[in-house]
Motif scaffolding. Structure first.
Motif, PDB file in Angstrom:
ATOM      1  N   GLY A  31      -3.681   2.192   6.395  1.00 48.12           N
ATOM      2  CA  GLY A  31      -3.977   3.403   5.654  1.00 48.12           C
ATOM      3  C   GLY A  31      -5.242   4.022   6.205  1.00 48.12           C
ATOM      4  N   THR A  60      -0.950   6.675   4.322  1.00 50.68           N
ATOM      5  CA  THR A  60      -0.514   5.302   4.570  1.00 50.68           C
ATOM      6  C   THR A  60       0.705   5.341   5.488  1.00 50.68           C
ATOM      7  N   VAL A  96      -5.777  10.894   1.640  1.00 57.01           N
ATOM      8  CA  VAL A  96      -5.354   9.532   1.974  1.00 57.01           C
ATOM      9  C   VAL A  96      -4.003   9.576   2.676  1.00 57.01           C
ATOM     10  N   LEU A 129      -3.625   4.125  -2.942  1.00 52.30           N
ATOM     11  CA  LEU A 129      -4.814   4.366  -2.129  1.00 52.30           C
ATOM     12  C   LEU A 129      -5.650   5.494  -2.730  1.00 52.30           C
ATOM     13  N   LEU A 140       0.843  -1.187   0.000  1.00 50.73           N
ATOM     14  CA  LEU A 140       0.000   0.000   0.000  1.00 50.73           C
ATOM     15  C   LEU A 140       0.879   1.237   0.000  1.00 50.73           C
ATOM     16  N   THR A 200      -8.427   6.946   4.906  1.00 50.43           N
ATOM     17  CA  THR A 200      -8.992   7.912   3.978  1.00 50.43           C
ATOM     18  C   THR A 200      -9.869   8.868   4.781  1.00 50.43           C
TER      19      THR A 200
END
Length: 185
Positions: free
Chosen positions: A155, A150, A148, A102, A97, A157
């Protein structure tokens, strides 16, 4: 012949009418906006690890409320103020990720709901040093932002939206929430 008294039945009907019709109208008029949050309230999301949830953000001002019906603190939290909604969602990847992947995935999800992420994202860094991507969000007569982040194996959002006037008034507070996001590995 026995005398029938209807006042008991009438009283029961009156109570049922109050409970069934009047109270929901009062509730709607007063707004069941969730749990009011004080300025500085920290909202924590994710499965607890060593007594703490891994993703947090801070509510910058009074007037926001946690929408308990739309929040599950193991995976997401939604706070509202009037017609403006801010959603923080935890992302647990199945593979590698990064912020760009993302962002692209969030764009596909937003598009499925009829919204869009117009223009490209720009870099953003939280007060805690977490790097991410952010950009505008639009759709269904609303505007807002999408962000977003990570870090390690997690992660997050953050999407925020509302009618243009309402969102414009609260954009600074929304940005403060976004910049307060912290992901603990």
């Amino acid at each position: 012949m026995a005398r029938v008294r209807w006042w008991g039945t009438g009283l029961v009907v009156l109570v049922l009418l109050i409970l069934g019709l009047v109270l929901p109208l009062v509730d709607k008029a007063l707004g069941s906006g969730g749990t009011a949050l004080a300025a500085g309230t920290v909202i924590a999301v994710g499965t607890e690890r060593a007594g703490a949830r891994p993703v947090t953000f801070t509510v910058p001002a009074a007037g926001w409320a946690l929408d308990e019906a739309r929040s599950s603190l193991t995976s997401n939290a939604e706070v509202t103020r009037g017609e403006v909604r801010v959603d923080l969602n935890l992302v647990i990847p199945l593979g590698s990720l990064d912020n760009r992947r993302l962002w692209d995935g969030l764009g596909r999800i937003v598009a499925m709901g009829g919204g869009r992420l117009p223009g490209g994202p720009s870099a953003v860094t939280t007060r805690h040093g977490t790097a991410g991507l952010t950009g505008p969000l639009a759709g269904h007569g609303k505007i807002g932002s999408a962000t977003v982040f990570t870090k390690s194996d997690l992660g997050a959002t953050v999407t925020a939206s509302g009618p243009p006037d309402a969102y414009g008034r609260l954009a600074g507070e929304v940005r403060a929430m976004v910049l307060s996001v912290e992901i603990s590995p």
